[in-house]
Motif scaffolding. Sequence first.
Motif, mmCIF file in Angstrom:
data_model
loop_
_atom_site.group_PDB
_atom_site.id
_atom_site.type_symbol
_atom_site.label_atom_id
_atom_site.label_comp_id
_atom_site.label_asym_id
_atom_site.label_seq_id
_atom_site.Cartn_x
_atom_site.Cartn_y
_atom_site.Cartn_z
ATOM 1 N N THR A 20 75.258 73.397 -7.418
ATOM 2 C CA THR A 20 73.884 73.748 -7.776
ATOM 3 C C THR A 20 73.012 73.768 -6.527
ATOM 4 O OG1 THR A 20 73.338 71.432 -8.218
ATOM 5 C CG2 THR A 20 74.034 72.757 -10.097
ATOM 6 N N SER A 21 71.953 74.573 -6.609
ATOM 7 C CA SER A 21 70.960 74.603 -5.538
ATOM 8 C C SER A 21 69.948 73.500 -5.816
ATOM 9 C CB SER A 21 70.251 75.958 -5.538
ATOM 10 O OG SER A 21 69.424 76.076 -6.691
ATOM 11 N N GLY A 22 69.028 73.332 -4.887
ATOM 12 C CA GLY A 22 67.895 72.471 -5.169
ATOM 13 C C GLY A 22 67.016 73.133 -6.214
ATOM 14 N N LEU A 23 66.185 72.356 -6.864
ATOM 15 C CA LEU A 23 65.299 72.891 -7.899
ATOM 16 C C LEU A 23 63.894 73.089 -7.337
ATOM 17 C CD1 LEU A 23 66.423 70.622 -10.876
ATOM 18 C CD2 LEU A 23 67.067 72.997 -10.450
ATOM 19 N N ALA A 24 63.268 74.166 -7.734
ATOM 20 C CA ALA A 24 61.895 74.461 -7.314
ATOM 21 C C ALA A 24 60.997 74.407 -8.541
ATOM 22 C CB ALA A 24 61.817 75.834 -6.667
ATOM 23 N N TYR A 25 59.824 73.817 -8.391
ATOM 24 C CA TYR A 25 58.878 73.710 -9.505
ATOM 25 C C TYR A 25 57.893 74.875 -9.470
ATOM 26 C CZ TYR A 25 55.390 71.865 -12.706
ATOM 27 O OH TYR A 25 54.521 71.701 -13.761
ATOM 28 N N SER A 26 57.680 75.475 -10.640
ATOM 29 C CA SER A 26 56.703 76.556 -10.764
ATOM 30 C C SER A 26 55.503 76.037 -11.546
ATOM 31 C CB SER A 26 57.320 77.748 -11.501
ATOM 32 O OG SER A 26 56.304 78.648 -11.900
ATOM 33 N N ARG A 27 54.328 76.070 -10.924
ATOM 34 C CA ARG A 27 53.116 75.656 -11.640
ATOM 35 C C ARG A 27 52.788 76.628 -12.764
ATOM 36 N NH1 ARG A 27 48.900 73.418 -7.087
ATOM 37 N NH2 ARG A 27 50.345 71.913 -6.201
ATOM 38 N N ALA A 28 53.105 77.907 -12.577
ATOM 39 C CA ALA A 28 52.814 78.917 -13.597
ATOM 40 C C ALA A 28 53.632 78.680 -14.872
ATOM 41 C CB ALA A 28 53.094 80.310 -13.044
ATOM 42 N N SER A 29 54.935 78.457 -14.723
ATOM 43 C CA SER A 29 55.785 78.265 -15.905
ATOM 44 C C SER A 29 55.937 76.792 -16.274
ATOM 45 C CB SER A 29 57.180 78.853 -15.663
ATOM 46 O OG SER A 29 57.857 78.114 -14.657
ATOM 47 N N GLN A 30 55.552 75.897 -15.372
ATOM 48 C CA GLN A 30 55.717 74.452 -15.523
ATOM 49 C C GLN A 30 57.178 74.091 -15.775
ATOM 50 O OE1 GLN A 30 52.805 73.262 -18.479
ATOM 51 N NE2 GLN A 30 51.206 73.220 -16.919
ATOM 52 N N MET A 31 58.058 74.788 -15.051
ATOM 53 C CA MET A 31 59.492 74.530 -15.144
ATOM 54 C C MET A 31 60.087 74.386 -13.753
ATOM 55 S SD MET A 31 61.099 76.879 -18.141
ATOM 56 C CE MET A 31 60.272 78.399 -17.777
ATOM 57 N N TYR A 32 61.229 73.697 -13.717
ATOM 58 C CA TYR A 32 62.036 73.607 -12.515
ATOM 59 C C TYR A 32 63.145 74.645 -12.637
ATOM 60 C CZ TYR A 32 59.791 69.154 -11.491
ATOM 61 O OH TYR A 32 58.876 68.183 -11.200
ATOM 62 N N SER A 33 63.352 75.422 -11.594
ATOM 63 C CA SER A 33 64.389 76.459 -11.600
ATOM 64 C C SER A 33 65.277 76.327 -10.380
ATOM 65 C CB SER A 33 63.761 77.859 -11.592
ATOM 66 O OG SER A 33 63.033 78.074 -12.763
ATOM 67 N N GLY A 34 66.522 76.701 -10.571
ATOM 68 C CA GLY A 34 67.479 76.699 -9.479
ATOM 69 C C GLY A 34 68.636 77.599 -9.839
ATOM 70 N N SER A 35 69.685 77.509 -9.073
ATOM 71 C CA SER A 35 70.862 78.315 -9.394
ATOM 72 C C SER A 35 72.090 77.419 -9.461
ATOM 73 C CB SER A 35 71.059 79.420 -8.369
ATOM 74 O OG SER A 35 71.289 78.886 -7.086
ATOM 75 N N MET A 36 73.061 77.894 -10.221
ATOM 76 C CA MET A 36 74.337 77.220 -10.352
ATOM 77 C C MET A 36 75.403 78.252 -10.018
ATOM 78 S SD MET A 36 75.959 75.194 -13.637
ATOM 79 C CE MET A 36 75.023 73.693 -13.356
ATOM 80 N N THR A 37 76.403 77.826 -9.267
ATOM 81 C CA THR A 37 77.508 78.708 -8.902
ATOM 82 C C THR A 37 78.810 78.088 -9.384
ATOM 83 O OG1 THR A 37 76.336 79.513 -6.946
ATOM 84 C CG2 THR A 37 78.724 79.823 -6.974
ATOM 85 N N VAL A 38 79.632 78.914 -10.018
ATOM 86 C CA VAL A 38 80.977 78.483 -10.406
ATOM 87 C C VAL A 38 81.962 79.263 -9.549
ATOM 88 C CG1 VAL A 38 80.369 77.756 -12.745
ATOM 89 C CG2 VAL A 38 81.013 80.116 -12.356
ATOM 90 N N HIS A 39 82.995 78.567 -9.051
ATOM 91 C CA HIS A 39 83.983 79.176 -8.155
ATOM 92 C C HIS A 39 85.370 78.832 -8.674
ATOM 93 C CE1 HIS A 39 85.770 79.324 -3.803
ATOM 94 N NE2 HIS A 39 86.246 80.272 -4.573
ATOM 95 N N ASN A 40 86.137 79.855 -9.001
ATOM 96 C CA ASN A 40 87.495 79.656 -9.497
ATOM 97 C C ASN A 40 88.398 79.318 -8.313
ATOM 98 O OD1 ASN A 40 90.051 79.743 -10.572
ATOM 99 N ND2 ASN A 40 89.788 81.681 -11.628
ATOM 100 N N LEU A 41 88.840 78.068 -8.243
ATOM 101 C CA LEU A 41 89.715 77.600 -7.171
ATOM 102 C C LEU A 41 91.188 77.806 -7.511
ATOM 103 C CD1 LEU A 41 87.953 74.176 -6.473
ATOM 104 C CD2 LEU A 41 87.644 76.322 -5.217
ATOM 105 N N GLY A 42 91.466 78.195 -8.756
ATOM 106 C CA GLY A 42 92.839 78.329 -9.212
ATOM 107 C C GLY A 42 93.488 79.629 -8.784
ATOM 108 N N THR A 43 94.716 79.816 -9.263
ATOM 109 C CA THR A 43 95.490 81.010 -8.926
ATOM 110 C C THR A 43 95.512 82.013 -10.067
ATOM 111 O OG1 THR A 43 97.512 79.915 -9.663
ATOM 112 C CG2 THR A 43 96.971 79.755 -7.312
ATOM 113 N N THR A 44 94.895 81.670 -11.194
ATOM 114 C CA THR A 44 94.830 82.576 -12.335
ATOM 115 C C THR A 44 93.383 82.735 -12.790
ATOM 116 O OG1 THR A 44 95.161 80.773 -13.911
ATOM 117 C CG2 THR A 44 97.143 81.926 -13.150
ATOM 118 N N ALA A 45 93.124 83.805 -13.498
ATOM 119 C CA ALA A 45 91.769 84.070 -14.011
ATOM 120 C C ALA A 45 91.397 83.057 -15.092
ATOM 121 C CB ALA A 45 91.696 85.478 -14.574
ATOM 122 N N ILE A 46 90.114 82.801 -15.213
ATOM 123 C CA ILE A 46 89.585 81.957 -16.284
ATOM 124 C C ILE A 46 88.937 82.887 -17.295
ATOM 125 C CG2 ILE A 46 87.952 80.129 -16.893
ATOM 126 C CD1 ILE A 46 88.232 79.125 -13.974
ATOM 127 N N ALA A 47 89.373 82.786 -18.538
ATOM 128 C CA ALA A 47 88.864 83.661 -19.590
ATOM 129 C C ALA A 47 87.429 83.292 -19.953
ATOM 130 C CB ALA A 47 89.753 83.569 -20.820
#
Length: 135
Positions: free
Chosen positions: A38-65
């Motif tokens: 996950t990234s750090g979270l940023a606060y928006s005064r307009a939406s009054q929410m914290y937002s960030g990003s999440m990344t998933v990375h397949n470390l395996g040798t096969t696809a994840i359905a």
Amino acid sequence: VSGSGSYVMSFNVGSGTFTSSVIAPASLIPSAQLMISTSGLAYSRASQMYSGSMTVHNLGTTAIAAPIQIVFTSLSAGVTVENETGVFNGSPYLTVPTVTSLAAGQTATFTIQFQDPSNTTIHFTPVAYSGSFNK
């Protein structure tokens, strides 16, 4: 049949064929196969929410359905996931958007949003599943 997803089975009995759809439950994705960051979270005064990003990375040798579900376990008290897909075993979850299958080595990044009225530190433990949560 093993794994998660939808399966259609046909049976020939006597003179008729019977077809049935079965949905296998979601299965836990081991952390050795899927890294979640996950990234750090940023606060928006307009939406009054914290937002960030999440990344998933397949470390395996096969696809994840897909669908790939990220469950936010041990979420700080009073904090809500604003863009949750639903709730599983009492914890909110997000479905990783726009992923039909996560190939070996592939990553996907998406937005996470939290409401935190008491301004506490936002903590959670992400747990990943492949497949749909049946209701």
